[in-house]
Write a protein that holds these residues in place. Sequence first.
Motif, mmCIF file in Angstrom:
data_model
loop_
_atom_site.group_PDB
_atom_site.id
_atom_site.type_symbol
_atom_site.label_atom_id
_atom_site.label_comp_id
_atom_site.label_asym_id
_atom_site.label_seq_id
_atom_site.Cartn_x
_atom_site.Cartn_y
_atom_site.Cartn_z
ATOM 1 N N ALA A 68 -39.636 -17.331 -39.909
ATOM 2 C CA ALA A 68 -40.132 -16.747 -37.980
ATOM 3 C C ALA A 68 -39.414 -15.453 -37.079
ATOM 4 C CB ALA A 68 -39.938 -17.835 -37.252
ATOM 5 N N THR A 178 -45.473 -17.690 -40.298
ATOM 6 C CA THR A 178 -45.731 -19.024 -40.443
ATOM 7 C C THR A 178 -46.986 -19.927 -40.783
ATOM 8 O OG1 THR A 178 -44.989 -18.860 -38.416
ATOM 9 C CG2 THR A 178 -45.105 -20.662 -38.250
ATOM 10 N N HIS A 181 -47.590 -20.936 -44.286
ATOM 11 C CA HIS A 181 -46.204 -21.863 -44.882
ATOM 12 C C HIS A 181 -47.417 -23.494 -44.059
ATOM 13 C CE1 HIS A 181 -43.307 -20.220 -45.929
ATOM 14 N NE2 HIS A 181 -42.295 -19.921 -44.574
ATOM 15 N N ILE A 199 -40.638 -24.867 -41.874
ATOM 16 C CA ILE A 199 -40.720 -24.716 -41.259
ATOM 17 C C ILE A 199 -40.414 -25.637 -39.695
ATOM 18 C CG2 ILE A 199 -42.361 -23.745 -41.260
ATOM 19 C CD1 ILE A 199 -44.792 -25.199 -40.198
#
Length: 277
Positions: A68, A178, A181, A199
């Motif tokens: 991130a 992200t 994921h 995450i």
Amino acid sequence: MPHPEPVARRLFELTEPISLVNFFSEEPNQAMAALGFGNYWDGYFAGRSAPLGRVPAEVVHAAFYNFADGEVARHIPQVWETTTPEAAHCAREQGCVAALNRILGELVGTASLSRAADLLAQASTSAPTEGRVMYAGLRALSMPEEPVARLWHAANMLREHRGDGHIAALVSEQVGGTESHVLSALDMGIHPAETFGRIHHLPKARLAAVMDGLRDRGLLDGSGHLTAAGRATKARIESSTDALAEAPYDALSPSELDELVASLEPISRRLAASGSA
């Protein structure tokens, strides 16, 4: 010469446990700590980004892709105040080799392991580097002579080669880091996806925005599960990743590929049994 059947998925399954000792064994952590790193993530970013040299955080963020915003910048470039890229890569390699020697035990020193290392080295140094930033960085380093170090370095190169291709597949599907994921977590049966270990620590507002974006695109349903479109997107990403990972194995003949698989199977089984999978 071209081989008759795709092999990248099978070779990924066999080589991934070799690379994962870096994340699931203590020796690599100890080696990085000996350089002066007090936490895991400093050692991770220093060791993995070392082949790129002293580049800005923005470059490492782009090359790694799935962290991130701001996560890389918490470690790069300040890790280079503690050590050099050369020393970081050396420590990472030494720690991984020590872990492999411990786990593989009597398999170390066998002709089969040496042959696996040689065939992996041949494959891992044969693919084009264009568009493969992480792979190119590792290709610029010397291939170790010692068989276990050779095995690890070649497997690590193949992992990063595959990773570069995976990023290309994600970009082509307009799936961000992200978001990738989230798709992976749901594909593995982890629900809600926000609890996934890669995450779960992110700000709730950031995760909510990612989930809303995937819903807006029709990839997730109202309950946060994959829709048919989401499953199809994930399948395309994996299929493309496998296809883009084939090039290194074109350097091996069908008989060499069979020999490589046979040589890697006991190594992979031993590592998987130890938790490196």
